[in-house]
Write a protein that holds these residues in place. Structure first.
Motif, PDB file in Angstrom:
ATOM      1  N   MET A   1     -23.506 -82.983 -31.211  1.00  0.00           N
ATOM      2  CA  MET A   1     -22.125 -82.960 -30.740  1.00  0.00           C
ATOM      3  C   MET A   1     -22.084 -83.507 -29.308  1.00  0.00           C
ATOM      4  N   PRO A   2     -21.127 -84.430 -29.005  1.00  0.00           N
ATOM      5  CA  PRO A   2     -21.042 -84.996 -27.654  1.00  0.00           C
ATOM      6  C   PRO A   2     -20.736 -83.921 -26.621  1.00  0.00           C
ATOM      7  N   GLN A   3     -21.323 -84.108 -25.448  1.00  0.00           N
ATOM      8  CA  GLN A   3     -21.089 -83.171 -24.359  1.00  0.00           C
ATOM      9  C   GLN A   3     -19.695 -83.398 -23.779  1.00  0.00           C
ATOM     10  N   LYS A   4     -19.021 -82.321 -23.391  1.00  0.00           N
ATOM     11  CA  LYS A   4     -17.687 -82.428 -22.809  1.00  0.00           C
ATOM     12  C   LYS A   4     -17.760 -83.149 -21.457  1.00  0.00           C
ATOM     13  N   ASP A   5     -16.785 -83.995 -21.217  1.00  0.00           N
ATOM     14  CA  ASP A   5     -16.716 -84.730 -19.962  1.00  0.00           C
ATOM     15  C   ASP A   5     -16.537 -83.737 -18.813  1.00  0.00           C
ATOM     16  N   PRO A   6     -17.419 -83.763 -17.803  1.00  0.00           N
ATOM     17  CA  PRO A   6     -17.354 -82.768 -16.729  1.00  0.00           C
ATOM     18  C   PRO A   6     -16.103 -82.862 -15.847  1.00  0.00           C
ATOM     19  N   CYS A   7     -15.419 -84.007 -15.867  1.00  0.00           N
ATOM     20  CA  CYS A   7     -14.236 -84.177 -15.019  1.00  0.00           C
ATOM     21  C   CYS A   7     -12.940 -84.251 -15.826  1.00  0.00           C
ATOM     22  N   GLN A   8     -13.003 -83.883 -17.080  1.00  0.00           N
ATOM     23  CA  GLN A   8     -11.816 -83.960 -17.938  1.00  0.00           C
ATOM     24  C   GLN A   8     -10.704 -83.040 -17.437  1.00  0.00           C
ATOM     25  N   LYS A   9     -11.059 -81.868 -16.968  1.00  0.00           N
ATOM     26  CA  LYS A   9     -10.044 -80.925 -16.473  1.00  0.00           C
ATOM     27  C   LYS A   9      -9.257 -81.545 -15.310  1.00  0.00           C
ATOM     28  N   GLN A  10      -9.967 -82.170 -14.384  1.00  0.00           N
ATOM     29  CA  GLN A  10      -9.301 -82.795 -13.235  1.00  0.00           C
ATOM     30  C   GLN A  10      -8.423 -83.961 -13.685  1.00  0.00           C
ATOM     31  N   ALA A  11      -8.896 -84.726 -14.667  1.00  0.00           N
ATOM     32  CA  ALA A  11      -8.110 -85.846 -15.182  1.00  0.00           C
ATOM     33  C   ALA A  11      -6.804 -85.348 -15.798  1.00  0.00           C
ATOM     34  N   CYS A  12      -6.865 -84.241 -16.513  1.00  0.00           N
ATOM     35  CA  CYS A  12      -5.658 -83.668 -17.104  1.00  0.00           C
ATOM     36  C   CYS A  12      -4.706 -83.160 -16.020  1.00  0.00           C
ATOM     37  N   GLU A  13      -5.272 -82.588 -14.965  1.00  0.00           N
ATOM     38  CA  GLU A  13      -4.447 -82.104 -13.852  1.00  0.00           C
ATOM     39  C   GLU A  13      -3.708 -83.259 -13.178  1.00  0.00           C
ATOM     40  N   ILE A  14      -4.375 -84.399 -13.056  1.00  0.00           N
ATOM     41  CA  ILE A  14      -3.725 -85.579 -12.480  1.00  0.00           C
ATOM     42  C   ILE A  14      -2.546 -85.989 -13.353  1.00  0.00           C
ATOM     43  N   GLN A  15      -2.757 -86.049 -14.651  1.00  0.00           N
ATOM     44  CA  GLN A  15      -1.673 -86.452 -15.555  1.00  0.00           C
ATOM     45  C   GLN A  15      -0.490 -85.487 -15.469  1.00  0.00           C
ATOM     46  N   LYS A  16      -0.781 -84.188 -15.437  1.00  0.00           N
ATOM     47  CA  LYS A  16       0.305 -83.200 -15.334  1.00  0.00           C
ATOM     48  C   LYS A  16       1.070 -83.366 -14.028  1.00  0.00           C
ATOM     49  N   CYS A  17       0.329 -83.549 -12.939  1.00  0.00           N
ATOM     50  CA  CYS A  17       0.971 -83.704 -11.631  1.00  0.00           C
ATOM     51  C   CYS A  17       1.832 -84.963 -11.594  1.00  0.00           C
ATOM     52  N   LEU A  18       1.296 -86.073 -12.075  1.00  0.00           N
ATOM     53  CA  LEU A  18       2.060 -87.319 -12.060  1.00  0.00           C
ATOM     54  C   LEU A  18       3.327 -87.210 -12.902  1.00  0.00           C
ATOM     55  N   GLN A  19       3.220 -86.600 -14.064  1.00  0.00           N
ATOM     56  CA  GLN A  19       4.405 -86.432 -14.916  1.00  0.00           C
ATOM     57  C   GLN A  19       5.448 -85.560 -14.236  1.00  0.00           C
ATOM     58  N   ALA A  20       4.989 -84.492 -13.596  1.00  0.00           N
ATOM     59  CA  ALA A  20       5.913 -83.567 -12.935  1.00  0.00           C
ATOM     60  C   ALA A  20       6.587 -84.192 -11.711  1.00  0.00           C
ATOM     61  N   ASN A  21       5.948 -85.220 -11.146  1.00  0.00           N
ATOM     62  CA  ASN A  21       6.453 -85.837  -9.916  1.00  0.00           C
ATOM     63  C   ASN A  21       6.892 -87.284 -10.119  1.00  0.00           C
ATOM     64  N   ASN A  22       7.347 -87.603 -11.326  1.00  0.00           N
ATOM     65  CA  ASN A  22       7.838 -88.945 -11.642  1.00  0.00           C
ATOM     66  C   ASN A  22       6.870 -90.058 -11.236  1.00  0.00           C
TER      67      ASN A  22
ATOM     68  N   GLU B   1      -7.823 -86.069  -5.014  1.00  0.00           N
ATOM     69  CA  GLU B   1      -9.020 -85.804  -4.211  1.00  0.00           C
ATOM     70  C   GLU B   1      -9.997 -84.904  -4.966  1.00  0.00           C
ATOM     71  N   GLU B   2      -9.480 -83.937  -5.710  1.00  0.00           N
ATOM     72  CA  GLU B   2     -10.351 -83.098  -6.548  1.00  0.00           C
ATOM     73  C   GLU B   2     -11.102 -83.947  -7.566  1.00  0.00           C
ATOM     74  N   MET B   3     -10.409 -84.918  -8.139  1.00  0.00           N
ATOM     75  CA  MET B   3     -11.033 -85.821  -9.106  1.00  0.00           C
ATOM     76  C   MET B   3     -12.124 -86.644  -8.431  1.00  0.00           C
ATOM     77  N   ARG B   4     -11.837 -87.155  -7.249  1.00  0.00           N
ATOM     78  CA  ARG B   4     -12.857 -87.933  -6.519  1.00  0.00           C
ATOM     79  C   ARG B   4     -14.091 -87.088  -6.251  1.00  0.00           C
ATOM     80  N   ARG B   5     -13.882 -85.835  -5.851  1.00  0.00           N
ATOM     81  CA  ARG B   5     -15.017 -84.941  -5.589  1.00  0.00           C
ATOM     82  C   ARG B   5     -15.818 -84.689  -6.864  1.00  0.00           C
TER      83      ARG B   5
END
Length: 68
Positions: A1-22, A33-37
């Motif tokens: 089974m493929p390993q979960k992407d370690p930064c997937q949570k941050q990527a989802c947070e970016i999408q949620k933030c962008l959608q919420a802020n047009n 910045e969290e994603m970059r880290r």
């Protein structure tokens, strides 16, 4: 089974933030910045989600070298 992407949570947070802020990036700078880290922490090639951030970093390095 493929390993979960370690930064997937941050990527989802970016999408949620962008959608919420047009899709105004400046309003999501903290989550970006969290994603970059996360991408820095896990190194190149370990996270598919980081491919764009890795490209951004390469471009920044190129600009730094040419300006010196």
């Amino acid at each position: 089974m493929p390993q979960k992407d370690p930064c997937q949570k941050q990527a989802c947070e970016i999408q949620k933030c962008l959608q919420a802020n047009n899709y105004v990036e400046s309003k999501c700078e903290a989550v970006l910045e969290e994603m970059r880290r996360c991408c820095t922490r896990y190194g190149k090639g370990r996270s598919v989600c980081c491919s764009g951030f890795e490209r951004e970093e390469r471009e920044r390095e190129k600009l730094k070298v040419t300006s010196e």
